[in-house]
Design a protein around this motif. Structure first.
Motif, PDB file in Angstrom:
ATOM      1  N   LYS A   1      44.183  48.402  39.986  1.00  0.00           N
ATOM      2  CA  LYS A   1      44.844  47.264  39.356  1.00  0.00           C
ATOM      3  C   LYS A   1      45.416  46.300  40.378  1.00  0.00           C
ATOM      4  O   LYS A   1      45.401  45.091  40.163  1.00  0.00           O
ATOM      5  CB  LYS A   1      45.931  47.740  38.402  1.00  0.00           C
ATOM      6  N   LYS A   2      45.914  46.821  41.502  1.00  0.00           N
ATOM      7  CA  LYS A   2      46.485  45.949  42.526  1.00  0.00           C
ATOM      8  C   LYS A   2      45.449  44.975  43.055  1.00  0.00           C
ATOM      9  O   LYS A   2      45.734  43.794  43.233  1.00  0.00           O
ATOM     10  CB  LYS A   2      47.048  46.771  43.687  1.00  0.00           C
ATOM     11  N   ARG A   3      44.241  45.463  43.330  1.00  0.00           N
ATOM     12  CA  ARG A   3      43.200  44.581  43.859  1.00  0.00           C
ATOM     13  C   ARG A   3      42.769  43.547  42.831  1.00  0.00           C
ATOM     14  O   ARG A   3      42.487  42.405  43.183  1.00  0.00           O
ATOM     15  CB  ARG A   3      41.999  45.395  44.328  1.00  0.00           C
TER      16      ARG A   3
ATOM     17  N   VAL B   1      44.678  42.355  40.417  1.00  0.00           N
ATOM     18  CA  VAL B   1      45.793  41.405  40.295  1.00  0.00           C
ATOM     19  C   VAL B   1      45.789  40.460  41.495  1.00  0.00           C
ATOM     20  O   VAL B   1      45.968  39.251  41.339  1.00  0.00           O
ATOM     21  CB  VAL B   1      47.136  42.153  40.157  1.00  0.00           C
ATOM     22  N   ARG B   2      45.557  40.996  42.697  1.00  0.00           N
ATOM     23  CA  ARG B   2      45.494  40.144  43.886  1.00  0.00           C
ATOM     24  C   ARG B   2      44.372  39.122  43.763  1.00  0.00           C
ATOM     25  O   ARG B   2      44.552  37.961  44.125  1.00  0.00           O
ATOM     26  CB  ARG B   2      45.272  40.990  45.143  1.00  0.00           C
TER      27      ARG B   2
ATOM     28  N   SER C   1      38.467  36.092  46.279  1.00  0.00           N
ATOM     29  CA  SER C   1      38.739  36.805  45.022  1.00  0.00           C
ATOM     30  C   SER C   1      37.593  37.741  44.666  1.00  0.00           C
ATOM     31  O   SER C   1      37.815  38.889  44.278  1.00  0.00           O
ATOM     32  CB  SER C   1      38.957  35.809  43.886  1.00  0.00           C
TER      33      SER C   1
ATOM     34  N   VAL D   1      36.596  47.052  44.558  1.00  0.00           N
ATOM     35  CA  VAL D   1      37.086  47.997  43.554  1.00  0.00           C
ATOM     36  C   VAL D   1      35.904  48.812  43.029  1.00  0.00           C
ATOM     37  O   VAL D   1      35.193  48.395  42.119  1.00  0.00           O
ATOM     38  CB  VAL D   1      37.803  47.269  42.394  1.00  0.00           C
TER      39      VAL D   1
END
Length: 130
Positions: free
Chosen positions: A2-4, A6-7, A56, A63
């Motif tokens: 999720k962090k990647r 969101v980034r 992005s 991921v």
């Protein structure tokens, strides 16, 4: 995972919104004359948004848990690229403020190609790190 994601969304979203604010702010102050539109186009549509799309998509490509769903990232980025031209050039044309060519399939491709490159590089690096 999720962090990647969101980034990736934050990277593209911040650049996208900054470019949008730059356009409307510059148009409101009169800074976007004939040459200003060309400078804005080069800065945003050929530099800032494609680089943000590459970064992005790279983050999404890293991921591994997404599997084939990663292929949606370049399409989403390309759609937002086209939405940017609609929210700036097409809208200002419709309001009678400017006379600039509208968005078309070429704009979609300009958004898709850099994002696909970023995704491919991110995917390849995720495979190497396994």
């Amino acid at each position: 995972m999720k962090k990647r994601l969101v980034r990736a969304a934050i990277v593209y979203g911040v650049v996208w919104l900054a470019c949008l604010a730059l356009y409307w702010g510059s148009l409101a102050t009169g800074e976007l004359g004939g040459g200003g539109i060309m400078g804005y186009t080069i800065l945003t549509l050929y530099l800032a948004l494609p680089v943000a799309g590459i970064v992005s998509a790279f983050l999404v490509g890293r991921v591994a848990e997404l599997g084939w769903w990663r292929l949606a990232a370049p399409v989403v980025i390309a759609v937002f690229y086209v939405l940017h031209t609609v929210a700036t050039f097409s809208l200002s044309n419709a309001l009678g403020l400017t006379n600039i060519a509208p968005a078309d399939l070429v704009a979609f491709m300009y958004g898709l190609v850099p994002a696909a490159i970023g995704l491919a590089v991110g995917w390849a690096t995720s495979l190497r790190s396994r």
